[in-house]
Design a protein around this motif. Structure first.
Motif, PDB file in Angstrom:
ATOM      1  N   PHE A 272       0.833  -1.202   0.000  1.00  0.00           N
ATOM      2  CA  PHE A 272       0.000   0.000   0.000  1.00  0.00           C
ATOM      3  C   PHE A 272       0.872   1.258   0.000  1.00  0.00           C
ATOM      4  CE2 PHE A 272      -2.369   3.401   2.081  1.00  0.00           C
ATOM      5  CZ  PHE A 272      -3.444   3.498   1.207  1.00  0.00           C
ATOM      6  N   ALA A 273       1.886   1.282   0.846  1.00  0.00           N
ATOM      7  CA  ALA A 273       2.775   2.441   0.903  1.00  0.00           C
ATOM      8  C   ALA A 273       3.487   2.656  -0.433  1.00  0.00           C
ATOM      9  CB  ALA A 273       3.796   2.271   2.033  1.00  0.00           C
ATOM     10  N   ARG A 274       3.911   1.590  -1.073  1.00  0.00           N
ATOM     11  CA  ARG A 274       4.617   1.700  -2.363  1.00  0.00           C
ATOM     12  C   ARG A 274       3.696   2.224  -3.452  1.00  0.00           C
ATOM     13  NH1 ARG A 274       7.248   3.513  -5.448  1.00  0.00           N
ATOM     14  NH2 ARG A 274       8.805   2.608  -6.783  1.00  0.00           N
ATOM     15  N   LEU A 275       2.473   1.728  -3.499  1.00  0.00           N
ATOM     16  CA  LEU A 275       1.508   2.229  -4.477  1.00  0.00           C
ATOM     17  C   LEU A 275       1.162   3.694  -4.209  1.00  0.00           C
ATOM     18  CD1 LEU A 275      -0.891  -0.817  -4.828  1.00  0.00           C
ATOM     19  CD2 LEU A 275       0.409   0.245  -6.686  1.00  0.00           C
ATOM     20  N   LEU A 276       1.016   4.037  -2.962  1.00  0.00           N
ATOM     21  CA  LEU A 276       0.699   5.410  -2.587  1.00  0.00           C
ATOM     22  C   LEU A 276       1.808   6.356  -3.028  1.00  0.00           C
ATOM     23  CD1 LEU A 276      -1.629   6.807  -1.039  1.00  0.00           C
ATOM     24  CD2 LEU A 276      -0.234   6.609   1.015  1.00  0.00           C
ATOM     25  N   ALA A 277       3.058   5.899  -2.965  1.00  0.00           N
ATOM     26  CA  ALA A 277       4.208   6.730  -3.322  1.00  0.00           C
ATOM     27  C   ALA A 277       4.496   6.740  -4.819  1.00  0.00           C
ATOM     28  CB  ALA A 277       5.447   6.247  -2.563  1.00  0.00           C
ATOM     29  N   ASP A 278       3.882   5.857  -5.576  1.00  0.00           N
ATOM     30  CA  ASP A 278       4.097   5.809  -7.019  1.00  0.00           C
ATOM     31  C   ASP A 278       3.374   6.987  -7.666  1.00  0.00           C
ATOM     32  OD1 ASP A 278       5.167   4.144  -9.282  1.00  0.00           O
ATOM     33  OD2 ASP A 278       3.052   4.239  -9.870  1.00  0.00           O
ATOM     34  N   ASP A 279       4.033   7.682  -8.599  1.00  0.00           N
ATOM     35  CA  ASP A 279       3.428   8.877  -9.180  1.00  0.00           C
ATOM     36  C   ASP A 279       2.041   8.639  -9.749  1.00  0.00           C
ATOM     37  OD1 ASP A 279       5.035  11.020  -8.553  1.00  0.00           O
ATOM     38  OD2 ASP A 279       6.321  10.769 -10.303  1.00  0.00           O
ATOM     39  N   ASP A 280       1.854   7.577 -10.511  1.00  0.00           N
ATOM     40  CA  ASP A 280       0.511   7.353 -11.055  1.00  0.00           C
ATOM     41  C   ASP A 280      -0.297   6.362 -10.219  1.00  0.00           C
ATOM     42  OD1 ASP A 280       1.663   4.943 -11.823  1.00  0.00           O
ATOM     43  OD2 ASP A 280       1.215   5.182 -13.948  1.00  0.00           O
ATOM     44  N   GLY A 281       0.307   5.858  -9.132  1.00  0.00           N
ATOM     45  CA  GLY A 281      -0.416   4.967  -8.230  1.00  0.00           C
ATOM     46  C   GLY A 281      -0.810   3.649  -8.861  1.00  0.00           C
ATOM     47  N   ARG A 282      -0.067   3.232  -9.885  1.00  0.00           N
ATOM     48  CA  ARG A 282      -0.393   2.013 -10.639  1.00  0.00           C
ATOM     49  C   ARG A 282       0.871   1.172 -10.789  1.00  0.00           C
ATOM     50  NH1 ARG A 282      -4.840   2.456 -13.925  1.00  0.00           N
ATOM     51  NH2 ARG A 282      -3.901   1.076 -15.462  1.00  0.00           N
ATOM     52  N   MET A 283       0.797  -0.088 -10.392  1.00  0.00           N
ATOM     53  CA  MET A 283       1.936  -0.985 -10.554  1.00  0.00           C
ATOM     54  C   MET A 283       1.437  -2.401 -10.804  1.00  0.00           C
ATOM     55  SD  MET A 283       4.502   0.359  -7.532  1.00  0.00           S
ATOM     56  CE  MET A 283       5.979  -0.410  -8.180  1.00  0.00           C
ATOM     57  N   THR A 284       2.202  -3.144 -11.596  1.00  0.00           N
ATOM     58  CA  THR A 284       1.900  -4.557 -11.812  1.00  0.00           C
ATOM     59  C   THR A 284       2.489  -5.367 -10.659  1.00  0.00           C
ATOM     60  OG1 THR A 284       3.933  -4.990 -13.025  1.00  0.00           O
ATOM     61  CG2 THR A 284       2.011  -4.261 -14.324  1.00  0.00           C
ATOM     62  N   ALA A 285       2.085  -6.617 -10.573  1.00  0.00           N
ATOM     63  CA  ALA A 285       2.645  -7.505  -9.548  1.00  0.00           C
ATOM     64  C   ALA A 285       4.154  -7.626  -9.734  1.00  0.00           C
ATOM     65  CB  ALA A 285       1.969  -8.867  -9.610  1.00  0.00           C
ATOM     66  N   ALA A 286       4.614  -7.702 -10.993  1.00  0.00           N
ATOM     67  CA  ALA A 286       6.052  -7.812 -11.253  1.00  0.00           C
ATOM     68  C   ALA A 286       6.787  -6.565 -10.767  1.00  0.00           C
ATOM     69  CB  ALA A 286       6.300  -8.033 -12.743  1.00  0.00           C
ATOM     70  N   GLU A 287       6.213  -5.404 -10.984  1.00  0.00           N
ATOM     71  CA  GLU A 287       6.847  -4.164 -10.524  1.00  0.00           C
ATOM     72  C   GLU A 287       6.884  -4.099  -9.000  1.00  0.00           C
ATOM     73  OE1 GLU A 287       5.642  -1.218 -14.235  1.00  0.00           O
ATOM     74  OE2 GLU A 287       4.199  -1.544 -12.604  1.00  0.00           O
ATOM     75  N   LEU A 288       5.817  -4.537  -8.353  1.00  0.00           N
ATOM     76  CA  LEU A 288       5.796  -4.558  -6.889  1.00  0.00           C
ATOM     77  C   LEU A 288       6.805  -5.565  -6.347  1.00  0.00           C
ATOM     78  CD1 LEU A 288       1.948  -4.302  -6.364  1.00  0.00           C
ATOM     79  CD2 LEU A 288       3.649  -2.638  -5.562  1.00  0.00           C
ATOM     80  N   THR A 289       6.897  -6.717  -7.004  1.00  0.00           N
ATOM     81  CA  THR A 289       7.866  -7.744  -6.601  1.00  0.00           C
ATOM     82  C   THR A 289       9.279  -7.176  -6.636  1.00  0.00           C
ATOM     83  OG1 THR A 289       6.461  -9.552  -7.339  1.00  0.00           O
ATOM     84  CG2 THR A 289       8.811 -10.008  -7.231  1.00  0.00           C
ATOM     85  N   GLU A 290       9.596  -6.486  -7.714  1.00  0.00           N
ATOM     86  CA  GLU A 290      10.935  -5.910  -7.853  1.00  0.00           C
ATOM     87  C   GLU A 290      11.164  -4.775  -6.859  1.00  0.00           C
ATOM     88  OE1 GLU A 290      13.561  -3.439 -11.120  1.00  0.00           O
ATOM     89  OE2 GLU A 290      12.006  -4.814 -11.853  1.00  0.00           O
ATOM     90  N   ALA A 291      10.198  -3.885  -6.733  1.00  0.00           N
ATOM     91  CA  ALA A 291      10.352  -2.717  -5.851  1.00  0.00           C
ATOM     92  C   ALA A 291      10.509  -3.109  -4.390  1.00  0.00           C
ATOM     93  CB  ALA A 291       9.161  -1.776  -6.015  1.00  0.00           C
ATOM     94  N   LEU A 292       9.822  -4.180  -3.986  1.00  0.00           N
ATOM     95  CA  LEU A 292       9.842  -4.566  -2.576  1.00  0.00           C
ATOM     96  C   LEU A 292      10.736  -5.764  -2.288  1.00  0.00           C
ATOM     97  CD1 LEU A 292       6.034  -4.061  -1.859  1.00  0.00           C
ATOM     98  CD2 LEU A 292       7.924  -2.501  -1.324  1.00  0.00           C
ATOM     99  N   ALA A 293      11.344  -6.323  -3.336  1.00  0.00           N
ATOM    100  CA  ALA A 293      12.257  -7.460  -3.199  1.00  0.00           C
ATOM    101  C   ALA A 293      11.622  -8.620  -2.436  1.00  0.00           C
ATOM    102  CB  ALA A 293      13.566  -7.020  -2.540  1.00  0.00           C
ATOM    103  N   VAL A 294      10.442  -9.025  -2.924  1.00  0.00           N
ATOM    104  CA  VAL A 294       9.732 -10.160  -2.343  1.00  0.00           C
ATOM    105  C   VAL A 294       9.262 -11.072  -3.472  1.00  0.00           C
ATOM    106  CG1 VAL A 294       8.996  -8.899  -0.277  1.00  0.00           C
ATOM    107  CG2 VAL A 294       7.531  -8.916  -2.302  1.00  0.00           C
TER     108      VAL A 294
END
Length: 188
Positions: free
Chosen positions: A56-78
């Motif tokens: 939630f925090a990562r999406l909130l901080a994303d400029d357009d508030g939109r991310m794929t699962a792959a982008e979230l996986t990479e951004a959060l290293a999970v």
């Protein structure tokens, strides 16, 4: 409870961010990563699952508030499986939405501008269901003449009070929100 903690934290964090950037709107990815972890901790301490808090925090901080699962996986290293569980939780509590990318089979997770409003209003619907169920339980335990009945009746009264206040606050928020966003520049 985590709403109150978040508001206090968000105000302090915003003041620190604006002060450190000299009031300019430059994005600092290292600072964003720190924010995601700090805000994730606040939400976790308030009872939200740990990874859902970070997503939630990562999406909130994303400029357009939109991310794929792959982008979230990479951004959060999970792992992708971990992201799946987190986004399922967040969509269930209506803090994020899920959309399909045009011409693709990939899902995109979206944090709404009014994510907090949506989550609180979802809680209102849940509270109404709780109120109905507990009301039925009062009679089952012998009514308010019994200790259990009195406890349960007090719960019913509190939920009714809270639901009425939330309805009032929803109208007030709509007016305030309109004033706030009227001065914002359009998103790109």
């Amino acid at each position: 409870m985590f709403w109150i903690l978040w508001l206090d934290w968000a105000r302090a964090d915003e003041e620190a961010t604006v002060a450190s950037s000299g009031g300019r709107g430059r994005r600092d990815e290292r600072a964003v990563a720190g924010y995601v972890e700090r805000f994730g901790d606040v939400l976790t301490d308030a009872g939200m699952p740990r990874l859902a808090s970070r997503v939630f925090a990562r999406l909130l901080a994303d400029d357009d508030g939109r991310m794929t699962a792959a982008e979230l996986t990479e951004a959060l290293a999970v792992s992708p499986a971990a992201i799946s569980g987190a986004v399922n939780y967040l969509t269930h509590v209506r803090m994020i939405g899920k959309e399909r990318e045009r011409g693709s089979r990939r899902d995109v997770y979206v944090v709404r501008a009014d994510a907090w409003h949506e989550a609180v209003m979802n809680r209102d619907r849940v509270m109404t269901a709780i109120q109905r169920s507990v009301s039925q339980g009062v009679a089952a335990v012998g009514g308010p003449q019994t200790p259990a009945g009195r406890r349960m009746q007090l719960s019913v009264e509190f939920v009714e009070f809270l639901t009425a206040r939330l309805a009032q606050l929803q109208g007030e928020w709509a007016e305030r929100r309109a004033k706030i966003v009227a001065s914002w520049p359009p998103d790109n």
